[in-house]
Design a protein around this motif. Structure first.
Motif, mmCIF file in Angstrom:
data_model
loop_
_atom_site.group_PDB
_atom_site.id
_atom_site.type_symbol
_atom_site.label_atom_id
_atom_site.label_comp_id
_atom_site.label_asym_id
_atom_site.label_seq_id
_atom_site.Cartn_x
_atom_site.Cartn_y
_atom_site.Cartn_z
ATOM 1 N N GLY A 159 28.064 28.878 45.251
ATOM 2 C CA GLY A 159 27.694 28.743 46.545
ATOM 3 C C GLY A 159 28.855 27.968 47.470
ATOM 4 O O GLY A 159 28.322 27.264 48.426
ATOM 5 N N ARG A 160 29.896 28.232 47.382
ATOM 6 C CA ARG A 160 31.186 27.598 48.198
ATOM 7 C C ARG A 160 31.846 28.530 48.810
ATOM 8 O O ARG A 160 33.079 28.408 49.429
ATOM 9 N N GLY A 161 31.252 29.919 48.867
ATOM 10 C CA GLY A 161 32.241 30.796 49.734
ATOM 11 C C GLY A 161 33.161 31.445 48.948
ATOM 12 O O GLY A 161 33.739 32.520 49.577
ATOM 13 N N GLU A 162 33.512 31.212 47.749
ATOM 14 C CA GLU A 162 34.400 31.867 46.954
ATOM 15 C C GLU A 162 34.249 33.272 46.649
ATOM 16 O O GLU A 162 35.345 34.035 46.511
ATOM 17 N N ASN A 163 33.003 33.965 46.857
ATOM 18 C CA ASN A 163 32.706 35.297 46.542
ATOM 19 C C ASN A 163 32.764 36.152 48.080
ATOM 20 O O ASN A 163 32.855 37.209 47.600
ATOM 21 N N HIS A 164 32.944 35.302 49.161
ATOM 22 C CA HIS A 164 32.920 36.066 50.439
ATOM 23 C C HIS A 164 34.320 36.309 50.577
ATOM 24 O O HIS A 164 35.429 35.395 50.952
ATOM 25 N N PRO A 165 34.674 37.829 51.005
ATOM 26 C CA PRO A 165 35.999 38.174 51.434
ATOM 27 C C PRO A 165 36.561 37.872 52.366
ATOM 28 O O PRO A 165 37.775 37.869 52.765
ATOM 29 N N ASP A 166 35.594 37.306 53.596
ATOM 30 C CA ASP A 166 36.256 36.701 54.833
ATOM 31 C C ASP A 166 36.103 35.321 55.058
ATOM 32 O O ASP A 166 36.249 34.767 56.041
ATOM 33 N N TYR A 167 36.105 34.683 53.972
ATOM 34 C CA TYR A 167 36.104 33.072 53.918
ATOM 35 C C TYR A 167 37.302 32.599 53.089
ATOM 36 O O TYR A 167 37.429 33.056 51.775
ATOM 37 N N VAL A 168 38.168 31.841 53.775
ATOM 38 C CA VAL A 168 39.425 31.448 52.989
ATOM 39 C C VAL A 168 39.474 29.920 53.090
ATOM 40 O O VAL A 168 39.320 29.406 54.319
ATOM 41 N N GLU A 169 39.332 29.008 52.002
ATOM 42 C CA GLU A 169 39.746 27.722 52.018
ATOM 43 C C GLU A 169 41.191 27.423 51.870
ATOM 44 O O GLU A 169 41.818 28.009 50.614
ATOM 45 N N ILE A 170 41.988 26.584 52.609
ATOM 46 C CA ILE A 170 43.258 26.161 52.246
ATOM 47 C C ILE A 170 43.234 24.791 52.084
ATOM 48 O O ILE A 170 42.637 24.053 52.678
ATOM 49 N N ALA A 221 44.674 36.767 58.141
ATOM 50 C CA ALA A 221 44.118 36.658 59.578
ATOM 51 C C ALA A 221 44.348 37.772 60.317
ATOM 52 O O ALA A 221 43.228 38.334 61.067
ATOM 53 N N ALA A 222 45.429 38.607 60.177
ATOM 54 C CA ALA A 222 45.765 40.042 60.917
ATOM 55 C C ALA A 222 44.903 41.091 60.361
ATOM 56 O O ALA A 222 44.991 42.156 61.057
ATOM 57 N N MET A 223 44.503 41.011 58.845
ATOM 58 C CA MET A 223 44.001 42.157 58.499
ATOM 59 C C MET A 223 42.543 42.331 58.911
ATOM 60 O O MET A 223 41.890 41.161 59.483
ATOM 61 N N THR A 224 41.757 43.445 58.891
ATOM 62 C CA THR A 224 40.555 43.567 59.416
ATOM 63 C C THR A 224 39.561 42.914 58.494
ATOM 64 O O THR A 224 39.803 43.029 57.091
ATOM 65 N N ASP A 225 38.718 42.490 59.145
ATOM 66 C CA ASP A 225 37.571 41.615 58.308
ATOM 67 C C ASP A 225 36.550 42.865 57.305
ATOM 68 O O ASP A 225 36.714 43.807 57.574
ATOM 69 N N TYR A 226 36.228 42.176 56.347
ATOM 70 C CA TYR A 226 35.469 43.074 55.242
ATOM 71 C C TYR A 226 33.973 43.357 55.770
ATOM 72 O O TYR A 226 33.571 44.530 55.764
ATOM 73 N N ALA A 227 33.252 42.446 56.109
ATOM 74 C CA ALA A 227 31.853 42.450 56.372
ATOM 75 C C ALA A 227 31.529 42.607 57.841
ATOM 76 O O ALA A 227 30.468 42.982 58.195
ATOM 77 N N GLY A 228 32.479 42.797 58.703
ATOM 78 C CA GLY A 228 32.176 42.862 59.971
ATOM 79 C C GLY A 228 31.989 41.663 60.941
ATOM 80 O O GLY A 228 31.745 41.902 62.134
ATOM 81 N N GLY A 229 31.698 40.460 60.298
ATOM 82 C CA GLY A 229 31.458 39.296 60.952
ATOM 83 C C GLY A 229 32.532 38.507 61.378
ATOM 84 O O GLY A 229 32.260 37.148 61.737
ATOM 85 N N LYS A 250 36.411 36.295 60.352
ATOM 86 C CA LYS A 250 36.958 35.699 59.223
ATOM 87 C C LYS A 250 36.917 34.382 59.524
ATOM 88 O O LYS A 250 36.961 33.880 60.705
ATOM 89 N N VAL A 251 36.700 33.359 58.523
ATOM 90 C CA VAL A 251 36.852 31.931 58.701
ATOM 91 C C VAL A 251 37.960 31.268 57.890
ATOM 92 O O VAL A 251 37.735 31.673 56.620
ATOM 93 N N PHE A 252 38.768 30.526 58.336
ATOM 94 C CA PHE A 252 39.685 29.832 57.592
ATOM 95 C C PHE A 252 39.375 28.268 57.562
ATOM 96 O O PHE A 252 39.176 27.672 58.721
ATOM 97 N N VAL A 253 39.223 27.560 56.372
ATOM 98 C CA VAL A 253 38.822 26.198 56.339
ATOM 99 C C VAL A 253 40.052 25.550 55.770
ATOM 100 O O VAL A 253 40.348 25.816 54.587
ATOM 101 N N PHE A 254 40.804 24.607 56.436
ATOM 102 C CA PHE A 254 42.011 23.896 55.992
ATOM 103 C C PHE A 254 41.325 22.674 55.619
ATOM 104 O O PHE A 254 40.858 21.635 56.543
ATOM 105 N N VAL A 255 41.578 22.287 54.499
ATOM 106 C CA VAL A 255 41.131 20.877 53.889
ATOM 107 C C VAL A 255 42.183 19.947 54.137
ATOM 108 O O VAL A 255 43.410 20.374 53.548
ATOM 109 N N ASP A 256 41.913 18.764 54.740
ATOM 110 C CA ASP A 256 42.949 17.756 54.679
ATOM 111 C C ASP A 256 43.975 18.475 55.595
ATOM 112 O O ASP A 256 45.434 18.281 55.290
ATOM 113 N N PHE A 257 43.671 18.850 56.702
ATOM 114 C CA PHE A 257 45.005 19.682 57.583
ATOM 115 C C PHE A 257 45.905 18.494 58.081
ATOM 116 O O PHE A 257 46.966 18.928 58.408
ATOM 117 N N ASP A 258 45.557 17.265 58.146
ATOM 118 C CA ASP A 258 46.558 16.119 58.401
ATOM 119 C C ASP A 258 47.583 16.055 57.615
ATOM 120 O O ASP A 258 48.729 15.542 57.868
#
Length: 148
Positions: free
Chosen positions: A56-67, A90-98, A100-108
């Motif tokens: 339930g953390r998005g790890e199976n969604h091809p258009d969601y990436v956590e960094i 980010a430059a690649m086409t998204d899989y599901a059509g909605g 892409k989302v990139f979440v940067f953890v501790d971006f600072d």
């Protein structure tokens, strides 16, 4: 509020916070961005079901990436090379059509070089691509990144 943010036209947010609670809120916002239902996040559309599958953390969604920072030296950080990988994804086409989302953890904790590498995509993001930058100390983020 999640639905309102998800439907806004903005492509990047700095979310102040750290830890599991902040990451969970970022995941909920990401799921709402990717949702194809009428009320985001609906939890019922194919995108939401994919996001919630597994742990339930998005790890199976091809258009969601956590960094997250990695510790290869004495201090954990997100390096320029990792940001360059994000730019390619980010430059690649998204899989599901909605989009892409990139979440940067501790971006600072991102190196100055890494933050500068992200600037170009923040200035000219690919269509339907969102960036969520989690930071306990947003003032540590370069002013040029904060202004985008």
């Amino acid at each position: 509020m999640t639905a309102d943010l998800a439907r806004s036209g903005l492509h990047a947010y700095i979310l102040k916070g750290a830890g599991a609670g902040a990451l969970e809120q970022a995941r909920q916002l990401a799921m709402a961005y990717l949702c194809t239902g009428e009320e985001a996040p609906c939890g019922c559309c194919p995108s939401c079901k994919l996001f919630l599958s597994g742990e339930g953390r998005g790890e199976n969604h091809p258009d969601y990436v956590e960094i997250a920072p990695s510790k290869k030296t004495s201090k954990a950080s997100i390096k320029k090379e990792r940001i360059e990988g994000v730019l390619k994804t980010a430059a690649m086409t998204d899989y599901a059509g909605g989009g892409k989302v990139f979440v940067f953890v501790d971006f600072d904790a991102t190196t100055v070089e890494g933050q500068n590498a992200l600037l170009k995509v923040l200035e000219e993001p690919p269509e339907k691509t969102r960036f969520l930058l989690l930071s306990e100390s947003p003032e540590k983020i370069l002013p040029t990144v904060r202004s985008r």
